[in-house]
Write a protein that holds these residues in place. Structure first.
Motif, PDB file in Angstrom:
ATOM      1  N   ALA A  97       0.748  -1.059  -0.012  1.00  0.00           N
ATOM      2  CA  ALA A  97      -0.054  -0.063  -0.165  1.00  0.00           C
ATOM      3  C   ALA A  97       0.742   1.346  -0.157  1.00  0.00           C
ATOM      4  CB  ALA A  97      -0.993  -0.025   1.069  1.00  0.00           C
ATOM      5  N   VAL A  98       1.947   1.299   0.680  1.00  0.00           N
ATOM      6  CA  VAL A  98       2.961   2.343   0.509  1.00  0.00           C
ATOM      7  C   VAL A  98       3.979   2.401  -0.162  1.00  0.00           C
ATOM      8  CG1 VAL A  98       1.911   2.882   3.043  1.00  0.00           C
ATOM      9  CG2 VAL A  98       4.106   1.592   2.610  1.00  0.00           C
ATOM     10  N   THR A  99       4.262   1.410  -0.795  1.00  0.00           N
ATOM     11  CA  THR A  99       5.270   1.194  -1.736  1.00  0.00           C
ATOM     12  C   THR A  99       5.398   1.061  -3.235  1.00  0.00           C
ATOM     13  OG1 THR A  99       5.676  -1.127  -1.642  1.00  0.00           O
ATOM     14  CG2 THR A  99       6.808  -0.075   0.215  1.00  0.00           C
ATOM     15  N   CYS A 100       6.488   1.236  -3.859  1.00  0.00           N
ATOM     16  CA  CYS A 100       6.262   1.050  -5.445  1.00  0.00           C
ATOM     17  C   CYS A 100       7.452   0.316  -5.876  1.00  0.00           C
ATOM     18  CB  CYS A 100       6.183   2.433  -6.143  1.00  0.00           C
ATOM     19  SG  CYS A 100       7.418   3.684  -5.985  1.00  0.00           S
ATOM     20  N   SER A 101       7.707  -0.005  -6.908  1.00  0.00           N
ATOM     21  CA  SER A 101       8.816  -0.704  -7.482  1.00  0.00           C
ATOM     22  C   SER A 101      10.121   0.044  -7.342  1.00  0.00           C
ATOM     23  CB  SER A 101       8.736  -1.199  -8.943  1.00  0.00           C
ATOM     24  OG  SER A 101       8.737  -0.056  -9.706  1.00  0.00           O
ATOM     25  N   SER A 104      10.758   2.253  -5.080  1.00  0.00           N
ATOM     26  CA  SER A 104      11.094   2.584  -3.626  1.00  0.00           C
ATOM     27  C   SER A 104      11.613   1.351  -3.035  1.00  0.00           C
ATOM     28  CB  SER A 104       9.818   3.098  -2.904  1.00  0.00           C
ATOM     29  OG  SER A 104       8.710   2.273  -2.728  1.00  0.00           O
ATOM     30  N   ARG A 105      10.798   0.294  -3.527  1.00  0.00           N
ATOM     31  CA  ARG A 105      11.502  -1.225  -3.264  1.00  0.00           C
ATOM     32  C   ARG A 105      12.685  -1.397  -3.588  1.00  0.00           C
ATOM     33  NH1 ARG A 105       5.995  -2.473  -4.248  1.00  0.00           N
ATOM     34  NH2 ARG A 105       6.558  -3.237  -6.084  1.00  0.00           N
ATOM     35  N   HIS A 106      13.108  -0.959  -4.693  1.00  0.00           N
ATOM     36  CA  HIS A 106      14.577  -1.128  -5.333  1.00  0.00           C
ATOM     37  C   HIS A 106      15.297  -0.107  -4.678  1.00  0.00           C
ATOM     38  CE1 HIS A 106      17.423  -0.671  -8.879  1.00  0.00           C
ATOM     39  NE2 HIS A 106      17.939  -1.578  -8.240  1.00  0.00           N
ATOM     40  N   ALA A 107      15.007   1.074  -4.314  1.00  0.00           N
ATOM     41  CA  ALA A 107      15.782   2.202  -3.612  1.00  0.00           C
ATOM     42  C   ALA A 107      16.122   1.296  -2.356  1.00  0.00           C
ATOM     43  CB  ALA A 107      15.150   3.465  -3.618  1.00  0.00           C
ATOM     44  N   TYR A 129      28.239  -0.823  -1.860  1.00  0.00           N
ATOM     45  CA  TYR A 129      27.191  -1.108  -2.771  1.00  0.00           C
ATOM     46  C   TYR A 129      27.995  -1.669  -3.959  1.00  0.00           C
ATOM     47  CZ  TYR A 129      23.266  -1.727  -6.040  1.00  0.00           C
ATOM     48  OH  TYR A 129      22.316  -2.110  -6.797  1.00  0.00           O
ATOM     49  N   PRO A 130      27.783  -2.778  -4.337  1.00  0.00           N
ATOM     50  CA  PRO A 130      28.691  -3.401  -5.487  1.00  0.00           C
ATOM     51  C   PRO A 130      28.088  -2.789  -6.667  1.00  0.00           C
ATOM     52  CG  PRO A 130      27.388  -5.147  -4.779  1.00  0.00           C
ATOM     53  CD  PRO A 130      27.162  -3.974  -3.774  1.00  0.00           C
ATOM     54  N   LEU A 131      28.578  -1.653  -7.004  1.00  0.00           N
ATOM     55  CA  LEU A 131      28.136  -0.938  -8.404  1.00  0.00           C
ATOM     56  C   LEU A 131      28.627  -1.781  -9.299  1.00  0.00           C
ATOM     57  CD1 LEU A 131      28.943   2.830  -7.509  1.00  0.00           C
ATOM     58  CD2 LEU A 131      26.645   1.734  -7.525  1.00  0.00           C
ATOM     59  N   THR A 132      28.038  -2.018 -10.482  1.00  0.00           N
ATOM     60  CA  THR A 132      28.342  -2.323 -11.584  1.00  0.00           C
ATOM     61  C   THR A 132      28.913  -1.504 -12.783  1.00  0.00           C
ATOM     62  OG1 THR A 132      27.443  -3.863 -13.451  1.00  0.00           O
ATOM     63  CG2 THR A 132      25.860  -1.912 -12.563  1.00  0.00           C
ATOM     64  N   ASP A 133      29.546  -2.172 -13.517  1.00  0.00           N
ATOM     65  CA  ASP A 133      30.135  -1.451 -14.800  1.00  0.00           C
ATOM     66  C   ASP A 133      29.220  -1.325 -15.782  1.00  0.00           C
ATOM     67  OD1 ASP A 133      32.667  -1.203 -13.444  1.00  0.00           O
ATOM     68  OD2 ASP A 133      33.254  -3.107 -14.407  1.00  0.00           O
ATOM     69  N   ASP A 134      28.094  -1.964 -15.585  1.00  0.00           N
ATOM     70  CA  ASP A 134      26.908  -1.686 -16.709  1.00  0.00           C
ATOM     71  C   ASP A 134      26.122  -0.406 -16.455  1.00  0.00           C
ATOM     72  OD1 ASP A 134      25.056  -2.016 -18.627  1.00  0.00           O
ATOM     73  OD2 ASP A 134      24.026  -3.721 -17.707  1.00  0.00           O
ATOM     74  N   PRO A 135      26.303   0.533 -17.243  1.00  0.00           N
ATOM     75  CA  PRO A 135      25.758   1.653 -17.465  1.00  0.00           C
ATOM     76  C   PRO A 135      23.994   1.758 -17.038  1.00  0.00           C
ATOM     77  CG  PRO A 135      27.100   1.791 -19.225  1.00  0.00           C
ATOM     78  CD  PRO A 135      26.942   0.510 -18.713  1.00  0.00           C
ATOM     79  N   GLY A 136      23.366   0.842 -17.700  1.00  0.00           N
ATOM     80  CA  GLY A 136      21.987   0.510 -17.560  1.00  0.00           C
ATOM     81  C   GLY A 136      21.588   0.180 -16.191  1.00  0.00           C
ATOM     82  N   ALA A 192      23.343   0.955 -13.435  1.00  0.00           N
ATOM     83  CA  ALA A 192      23.743   2.296 -12.801  1.00  0.00           C
ATOM     84  C   ALA A 192      22.690   3.315 -12.949  1.00  0.00           C
ATOM     85  CB  ALA A 192      25.056   2.554 -13.132  1.00  0.00           C
ATOM     86  N   GLN A 193      22.049   3.353 -14.236  1.00  0.00           N
ATOM     87  CA  GLN A 193      21.108   4.393 -14.630  1.00  0.00           C
ATOM     88  C   GLN A 193      19.694   3.901 -13.643  1.00  0.00           C
ATOM     89  OE1 GLN A 193      20.049   4.883 -18.488  1.00  0.00           O
ATOM     90  NE2 GLN A 193      18.667   6.751 -17.947  1.00  0.00           N
ATOM     91  N   GLU A 194      19.568   2.561 -13.587  1.00  0.00           N
ATOM     92  CA  GLU A 194      18.169   2.122 -13.015  1.00  0.00           C
ATOM     93  C   GLU A 194      18.369   2.226 -11.448  1.00  0.00           C
ATOM     94  OE1 GLU A 194      16.623  -2.208 -12.285  1.00  0.00           O
ATOM     95  OE2 GLU A 194      17.124  -1.882 -14.372  1.00  0.00           O
ATOM     96  N   ALA A 195      19.575   2.047 -10.986  1.00  0.00           N
ATOM     97  CA  ALA A 195      19.575   2.304  -9.688  1.00  0.00           C
ATOM     98  C   ALA A 195      19.515   3.934  -9.165  1.00  0.00           C
ATOM     99  CB  ALA A 195      20.757   1.701  -9.019  1.00  0.00           C
ATOM    100  N   GLY A 196      20.036   4.544 -10.158  1.00  0.00           N
ATOM    101  CA  GLY A 196      19.877   6.106  -9.829  1.00  0.00           C
ATOM    102  C   GLY A 196      18.511   6.376 -10.119  1.00  0.00           C
ATOM    103  N   GLU A 197      17.657   5.833 -10.870  1.00  0.00           N
ATOM    104  CA  GLU A 197      16.345   6.276 -11.133  1.00  0.00           C
ATOM    105  C   GLU A 197      15.729   5.876 -10.046  1.00  0.00           C
ATOM    106  OE1 GLU A 197      15.727   4.764 -15.156  1.00  0.00           O
ATOM    107  OE2 GLU A 197      16.429   6.397 -16.194  1.00  0.00           O
ATOM    108  N   SER A 198      15.649   4.568  -9.491  1.00  0.00           N
ATOM    109  CA  SER A 198      14.903   4.306  -8.403  1.00  0.00           C
ATOM    110  C   SER A 198      15.258   5.318  -7.075  1.00  0.00           C
ATOM    111  CB  SER A 198      15.428   2.873  -8.134  1.00  0.00           C
ATOM    112  OG  SER A 198      15.314   2.088  -8.933  1.00  0.00           O
ATOM    113  N   ILE A 199      16.465   5.651  -6.998  1.00  0.00           N
ATOM    114  CA  ILE A 199      16.733   6.492  -5.813  1.00  0.00           C
ATOM    115  C   ILE A 199      15.962   8.067  -6.038  1.00  0.00           C
ATOM    116  CG2 ILE A 199      18.422   7.816  -4.415  1.00  0.00           C
ATOM    117  CD1 ILE A 199      20.467   5.285  -5.195  1.00  0.00           C
ATOM    118  N   ALA A 200      16.175   8.342  -7.168  1.00  0.00           N
ATOM    119  CA  ALA A 200      15.309   9.701  -7.538  1.00  0.00           C
ATOM    120  C   ALA A 200      14.077   9.626  -7.546  1.00  0.00           C
ATOM    121  CB  ALA A 200      16.053  10.167  -9.131  1.00  0.00           C
ATOM    122  N   ALA A 201      13.365   8.536  -7.780  1.00  0.00           N
ATOM    123  CA  ALA A 201      11.904   8.456  -7.912  1.00  0.00           C
ATOM    124  C   ALA A 201      11.440   8.300  -6.487  1.00  0.00           C
ATOM    125  CB  ALA A 201      11.574   7.291  -8.905  1.00  0.00           C
TER     126      ALA A 201
END
Length: 183
Positions: free
Chosen positions: A14-18, A20-23, A36-43, A45-54
């Motif tokens: 009820a209070v989460t979204c995909s 926020s769950r990813h973030a 956080y084991p960052l990946t060398d895959d730009p895709g 990294a972008q997905e993780a950043g978008e989750s945090i930003a959202a």
């Protein structure tokens, strides 16, 4: 309660979204492993950043909504206070009206007592009512006489002695008065 316990306790569909769950997953991983084991895959990294930003955007939007609701609540409370004040003013005015009504009734009783009754037992109020009734009768008689005395009246007529009519051709009333004195 640490941040990981707070995350687990607050998590529900009820209070989460995909995002926020990813973030939350990113945050849990970083909090648990202190990295956080960052990946060398730009895709990824972008997905993780978008989750945090959202998630941050949703948090800010929620805070803005909470502030809007707080403002609405304060406005409603002020309106309720004003309504309460208005109801108190209505009660005060009703009380004042009752006092004025009592004063009016006392005055009417005083005037009635002061007027009392005249010599034949008729109260002045009854006498006034009688006079008004007689006045209405006199007005009706005046209207009838006006109709009869109108020189343009073609259907009504009054039979008076000729000398009365000749003595007062300007006024039917004067002719009637003269005829009445002849009796």
């Amino acid at each position: 309660m640490n941040i990981l316990e707070r995350l687990r306790a607050a998590r529900s569909a009820a209070v989460t979204c995909s995002a926020s769950r990813h973030a939350a997953e990113i945050g849990e991983t970083m909090a648990r492993y202190e990295c956080y084991p960052l990946t060398d895959d730009p895709g990824e990294a972008q997905e993780a950043g978008e989750s945090i930003a959202a998630t941050v955007a949703a948090l800010w939007e929620a805070r803005a909504e909470v502030e809007r609701l707080r403002t609405d609540l304060e406005t409603a409370e002020r309106a309720l206070d004003a309504q309460t004040d208005f109801r108190a003013e209505i009660a005060r005015l009703r009380s004042n009206l009752a006092v004025i009504e009592d004063e009016k009734n006392a005055y009417i009783e005083y005037v009635g007592d002061a007027l009392g009754q005249d010599h034949d037992g008729e109260t002045l109020w009854d006498a006034a009512q009688r006079v008004l009734s007689e006045r209405d009768c006199l007005r009706a008689d005046a209207a009838r006489l006006d109709w009869l005395a109108d020189p343009n009246n073609q259907i009504g007529n009054v039979e008076l002695p000729t000398e009365c009519v000749l003595a007062h051709p300007e006024s039917m009333r004067a002719a009637i008065d003269m005829a009445m004195r002849m009796e």
